[in-house]
Each structure stands twice: as C-alpha cells, then as structure tokens.
Scaffold this motif. Sequence first.
Motif, PDB file in Angstrom:
ATOM      1  N   SER A   1      -4.809   4.960   6.933  1.00  0.00           N
ATOM      2  CA  SER A   1      -3.583   5.616   6.454  1.00  0.00           C
ATOM      3  C   SER A   1      -3.835   6.556   5.276  1.00  0.00           C
ATOM      4  CB  SER A   1      -2.541   4.562   6.074  1.00  0.00           C
ATOM      5  OG  SER A   1      -3.067   3.692   5.094  1.00  0.00           O
ATOM      6  N   GLY A   2      -5.065   6.572   4.767  1.00  0.00           N
ATOM      7  CA  GLY A   2      -5.394   7.527   3.703  1.00  0.00           C
ATOM      8  C   GLY A   2      -5.552   6.899   2.324  1.00  0.00           C
ATOM      9  N   LYS A   3      -5.540   5.575   2.260  1.00  0.00           N
ATOM     10  CA  LYS A   3      -5.615   4.890   0.959  1.00  0.00           C
ATOM     11  C   LYS A   3      -6.942   5.175   0.256  1.00  0.00           C
ATOM     12  CE  LYS A   3      -5.150   0.748   2.721  1.00  0.00           C
ATOM     13  NZ  LYS A   3      -5.182   1.041   4.150  1.00  0.00           N
ATOM     14  N   SER A   4      -8.042   5.008   0.963  1.00  0.00           N
ATOM     15  CA  SER A   4      -9.357   5.221   0.345  1.00  0.00           C
ATOM     16  C   SER A   4      -9.566   6.691  -0.001  1.00  0.00           C
ATOM     17  CB  SER A   4     -10.466   4.736   1.274  1.00  0.00           C
ATOM     18  OG  SER A   4     -10.320   3.353   1.507  1.00  0.00           O
TER      19      SER A   4
ATOM     20  N   VAL B   1     -14.432   0.444  -7.728  1.00  0.00           N
ATOM     21  CA  VAL B   1     -15.158  -0.687  -7.147  1.00  0.00           C
ATOM     22  C   VAL B   1     -14.864  -0.645  -5.647  1.00  0.00           C
ATOM     23  CG1 VAL B   1     -15.372  -3.190  -7.033  1.00  0.00           C
ATOM     24  CG2 VAL B   1     -15.040  -2.077  -9.241  1.00  0.00           C
ATOM     25  N   ALA B   2     -15.911  -0.446  -4.863  1.00  0.00           N
ATOM     26  CA  ALA B   2     -15.721  -0.246  -3.422  1.00  0.00           C
ATOM     27  C   ALA B   2     -15.645  -1.576  -2.688  1.00  0.00           C
ATOM     28  CB  ALA B   2     -16.869   0.584  -2.864  1.00  0.00           C
ATOM     29  N   GLN B   3     -15.179  -1.495  -1.456  1.00  0.00           N
ATOM     30  CA  GLN B   3     -15.080  -2.706  -0.636  1.00  0.00           C
ATOM     31  C   GLN B   3     -16.458  -3.320  -0.400  1.00  0.00           C
ATOM     32  OE1 GLN B   3     -13.226  -2.084   3.178  1.00  0.00           O
ATOM     33  NE2 GLN B   3     -13.821  -4.070   3.948  1.00  0.00           N
ATOM     34  N   ARG B   4     -17.436  -2.444  -0.146  1.00  0.00           N
ATOM     35  CA  ARG B   4     -18.804  -2.925   0.112  1.00  0.00           C
ATOM     36  C   ARG B   4     -19.668  -2.513  -1.072  1.00  0.00           C
ATOM     37  NH1 ARG B   4     -23.345  -0.930   2.974  1.00  0.00           N
ATOM     38  NH2 ARG B   4     -22.285   1.046   3.377  1.00  0.00           N
ATOM     39  N   PRO B   5     -19.976  -3.438  -1.957  1.00  0.00           N
ATOM     40  CA  PRO B   5     -20.750  -3.037  -3.139  1.00  0.00           C
ATOM     41  C   PRO B   5     -22.191  -2.711  -2.760  1.00  0.00           C
ATOM     42  CG  PRO B   5     -20.526  -5.418  -3.078  1.00  0.00           C
ATOM     43  CD  PRO B   5     -19.738  -4.886  -1.918  1.00  0.00           C
ATOM     44  N   ILE B   6     -22.667  -1.576  -3.240  1.00  0.00           N
ATOM     45  CA  ILE B   6     -24.082  -1.231  -3.039  1.00  0.00           C
ATOM     46  C   ILE B   6     -24.748  -1.413  -4.396  1.00  0.00           C
ATOM     47  CG2 ILE B   6     -25.716   0.501  -2.214  1.00  0.00           C
ATOM     48  CD1 ILE B   6     -23.684   0.044  -0.108  1.00  0.00           C
TER      49      ILE B   6
ATOM     50  N   LEU C   1      -9.734   0.122  -7.325  1.00  0.00           N
ATOM     51  CA  LEU C   1     -10.294  -1.000  -6.566  1.00  0.00           C
ATOM     52  C   LEU C   1      -9.966  -0.799  -5.091  1.00  0.00           C
ATOM     53  CD1 LEU C   1      -8.734  -3.292  -9.182  1.00  0.00           C
ATOM     54  CD2 LEU C   1     -11.172  -3.442  -8.734  1.00  0.00           C
ATOM     55  N   ASP C   2     -10.997  -0.592  -4.288  1.00  0.00           N
ATOM     56  CA  ASP C   2     -10.804  -0.303  -2.867  1.00  0.00           C
ATOM     57  C   ASP C   2     -11.098  -1.565  -2.053  1.00  0.00           C
ATOM     58  OD1 ASP C   2     -10.455   0.831  -0.437  1.00  0.00           O
ATOM     59  OD2 ASP C   2     -11.975   2.395  -0.662  1.00  0.00           O
TER      60      ASP C   2
ATOM     61  N   VAL D   1      -6.240  -0.912  -3.775  1.00  0.00           N
ATOM     62  CA  VAL D   1      -5.999  -0.785  -2.336  1.00  0.00           C
ATOM     63  C   VAL D   1      -6.244  -2.145  -1.715  1.00  0.00           C
ATOM     64  CG1 VAL D   1      -6.965   0.131  -0.202  1.00  0.00           C
ATOM     65  CG2 VAL D   1      -6.524   1.662  -2.111  1.00  0.00           C
ATOM     66  N   THR D   2      -5.274  -2.650  -0.991  1.00  0.00           N
ATOM     67  CA  THR D   2      -5.455  -3.968  -0.381  1.00  0.00           C
ATOM     68  C   THR D   2      -4.667  -4.071   0.919  1.00  0.00           C
ATOM     69  OG1 THR D   2      -5.241  -6.354  -0.723  1.00  0.00           O
ATOM     70  CG2 THR D   2      -3.581  -4.965  -1.795  1.00  0.00           C
ATOM     71  N   HIS D   3      -5.207  -4.894   1.824  1.00  0.00           N
ATOM     72  CA  HIS D   3      -4.466  -5.226   3.042  1.00  0.00           C
ATOM     73  C   HIS D   3      -3.703  -6.525   2.853  1.00  0.00           C
ATOM     74  CE1 HIS D   3      -5.819  -2.152   5.791  1.00  0.00           C
ATOM     75  NE2 HIS D   3      -7.055  -2.302   5.364  1.00  0.00           N
ATOM     76  N   ASN D   4      -3.978  -7.176   1.736  1.00  0.00           N
ATOM     77  CA  ASN D   4      -3.419  -8.497   1.487  1.00  0.00           C
ATOM     78  C   ASN D   4      -2.142  -8.362   0.646  1.00  0.00           C
ATOM     79  OD1 ASN D   4      -2.865 -11.059   0.537  1.00  0.00           O
ATOM     80  ND2 ASN D   4      -5.038 -11.609   0.344  1.00  0.00           N
ATOM     81  N   VAL D   5      -0.998  -8.476   1.291  1.00  0.00           N
ATOM     82  CA  VAL D   5       0.267  -8.277   0.571  1.00  0.00           C
ATOM     83  C   VAL D   5       0.476  -9.361  -0.488  1.00  0.00           C
ATOM     84  CG1 VAL D   5       1.461  -6.958   2.350  1.00  0.00           C
ATOM     85  CG2 VAL D   5       1.546  -9.453   2.407  1.00  0.00           C
TER      86      VAL D   5
END
Lengths: 241, 248
Positions: B47-50, B91-96, B165-166, B198-202
């Motif tokens: 949806s464009g959040k990131s 801070v990304a979803q997948r930390p490198i 925070l993604d 950004v979260t999918h967890n309401v």
Amino acid sequence: MEKSINTFWQGLVEAIRLIGNGDSGLVEIVVLSLRVSGLALLLSTLIGVPLGAALGLGRFIGRKLVIALMYTGMGFPPVVVGLFVYLLLSRSGPLGSLDSPLVPPLFTPGAMVIAQCIIAFPLVAGFTMAAVMGVDPQLRQQVQSLGATAWQTTLTVLAEARIGVMVAIIAGFGGIISEVGAVMLVGGNIEGRTRVLTTAIVLETRQGNFELAMALGLILLGIAFFINVIMLRLQGKTFDS
Amino acid sequence: MNNTASSVPCYALEAVTKTYGGRRVLDIAGLEVRPGEVLALVGPSGSGKSTLLRLLNFLEPPTSGRIRFMDGDYGPDQPVPLAVRRRVTTVAQRPILLNRSVWANIRFGLGLRGERDGDGRVDAALAQVGLAALARQPARTLSGGEAQRVALARAMVIEPDVLLLDEPTANLDPYNVGVIEDTVRTLNRDRGMTAMLVTHNVFQARRLAHRVALILEGRLVEVADVHVFFEAPRDPRTAAFVRGEMVY
C-alpha cells in the motif's frame, strides 16, 4: 620417467643450496620479481578495486560495455598484452615517441610493471565487482539510513566484501607472478636488469640447465605459496574480527 | 504513552507522490507528523507504507510535492543536506548487520559522524535492549530477535530526532516484541523521540501509537487519534480494517 624424478629431486637440492648460500644472482632475480610484481599488484589494486566497486554498485551509461571490456581483459593472453605494451613503448610507438620521463622505455622494470598491471587490474576489478555485488543490497540502504555519505557507504560495502576483495587481489597476484610472455617481450630478460624468475626459468630450460630451472621454479612456487598464506592469514583475521 | 502534540509539525507533507516505472505507488495529499508523537501507519502489503518511510528518511526524493521537515522544505530536485538526513533513521523489518561484533555494529553510526563513544552510549544502548552480555559476539551469529534488537540499539545510539520503524517486530517471538516495544516507548517518553511505526499488527499500533493512519493503494484514508481510529473511525474502510476484514 626416472630421469624426470631425478631432475625434480636435484632441482630441490639445488634450490635449497642456492637459498642456503644466499646466491647473489638468485637474490637479485627474486628481489626484482617481487619488486615488479609487487608494484604492478599495488597499481592494479589502486585501479581495480575502485573500478570493481563502481561497476558493482553504480549504474551509469556505458557500464555494460566497460564490464564486457573488463571480462575480455580477464582472459587476455599475457603475451598479447606484452605485444601491445611493446608497440606502445617502442621508440616509434605512440607513447615511446613522446620521449617523456613519465613513460618507461622498453627493456626496463618500468615497462614490465606496466605490462603486468594491464594483466592484473581486470582480474582485481572483476573479482571485486563480483564480491560487492554479493553483498546484500539492503545493507546499502540501511547504512545510508544511519547517516552514511555515498563514499562511506561504498567503503562499508567494500569492508563487508573484504574476503572477496582479498581473493581478487590474490587472483591478480597469481596472474602476474607466474606470467612469462609479457615480461619476456617488454623486459627482454636482460641479466642484472630485467631478468625475473619466470624468464630465468625459460632461459635455463632452453640451455639444458634443468636442475637450475627446477630450482628457480620451486622458489617461485614457494614465494607464491608464502604470499598466499599471508593473504589467507589476513582473511582469517577479518573473519575473526 | 505521553502525548506531546505540538502546533509546529515535525514533518508536513504536501501533495507528495512517488512513481516507479510509470506506476504511482504513493499519493499523499497531506500529512503532518507531530514532534514527540508515535504515529502508526497501517495498511495492507504493497500500500506504500515502506515507500513513505524511505521518503521521510530522505533516502529517495518524491516524484512531486513537498516534504517540510523541521525548518527545511524539500522537493523532488532539492538535495537534502547530510546534517538533515542524519536527524532521521530507519529500523528495517529485516536487519542487516555488519560482519563485525555486536558492539561495533551499535557504534557504527557514531563512526560515520566521526564521534567517539565518550559517554558510554553504546553500552547503555546494549543494556537497554538486553544484550550487554553479547557485546563481543560476532553479530552474524545472533538470532533474528537479537539481531533486530541490535538494529534498534544501532539506531538509538545516534540519537535521531525521528525514528522510523518498518515492521520491526514482524516474525519475532513475544519476548523480543516486548523488548522492542518497551525500548520504543522509553525513547519516546524519556527522550521525546518522534517515531513512525509501520505495522501489520493493529494491536501493536494500539499499544504504541498516539495516532494511527490507514493507507490504501498509496493514499491516506484516515489519520486519527488512536482511540478514535479504533473505536469511532470516520471512514468505513477504516472500520472494516479494524474489524479485520479485507480492505482494498
């Protein structure tokens, strides 16, 4: 068969004797080999690592053409490079005719350095490009997000790809320390001036001095092995850190 | 959570769009982020959040529109000064993590700024995320949850004004989720750090945010205080999203 094995053992004994005696002719050849290949490797690294990083990380017009040229350079026969440099540096060539102090004349160590540099830098650039392309692309964005400049981002990616970059430098070294065609053409194998291990091996073999040729070959192998061990130890340290 | 709403926005977006290959993925008519708030951004995948977070971190310019940040105003062709960009981090979803020790990873941002860790910020951050015992361990040997906590510590050490925070807790176990949420809450409460999550967890949005925004197909549907968003949403699509229905 038996004669060949005898030659090998005699060569080994001769190598140990020459090294043990500190033979001045041998020391001169070894020092020149290391000086020429070391300087060529240094120049190749200074050119090849930034070029490989730019090709791996950047997107610019002509990138694919440069990559195609670099791949061609990686497989270039050294003797053809030697011929190319010979024609460039000869008195009637485009560089030789300039008579500039910046252009080394033929049959000098400087000419040999140029030839070896042309052989090694595509190898260093190609392997460096592959190494930086192997680093997770997300890393760049995360590093930039932490406030890195473009330059700091590139250095960080290179640091992450350090094992691959080290392999690139080792590959470049391997490509030139054992090379004979180009240095023979542009150096001329002049005793005391441009004779290096590989050209000396060719000369001694032609003269039938197989033991001495084998001794020089074993010394060359020993140097290559020693330098690779040093590189691998550095790699080990980067792993540990 | 505290609510430090201020009349001067931290970010103000005006007619911001982002287009990739002719496809418009973001079209924000207007959005304000208040200093010191936690704004949760929810919506389906794609949806464009990131993308919005990348624009807010100035990693990419918008295709059109203006982004006002603090006292600057940035458009598609205006380079954002490094000093401004360094006031925000993600801070990304997948930390490198870098192939270095945990401690060196957390110190990394300070090194980029030519700063020393004179005041023990790295150790304090390690302690805050509960990883003090792993300081000397190679970062690549950590579990996913530990790695994400290192990424959060790495971000907080540089003391940004805004923390983006993604989906920082996607696929993490409840313990790691708890540590990360507590850390974000502390940073916001004690340091007044603005955060955009950004979260999918309401449920997470409800736990952490002051305000929540729903984004669908690159457009903001509704931005409201957390209680209004969940209990009395104005837009029927928000109400459907909150009920857990499929929203397109």
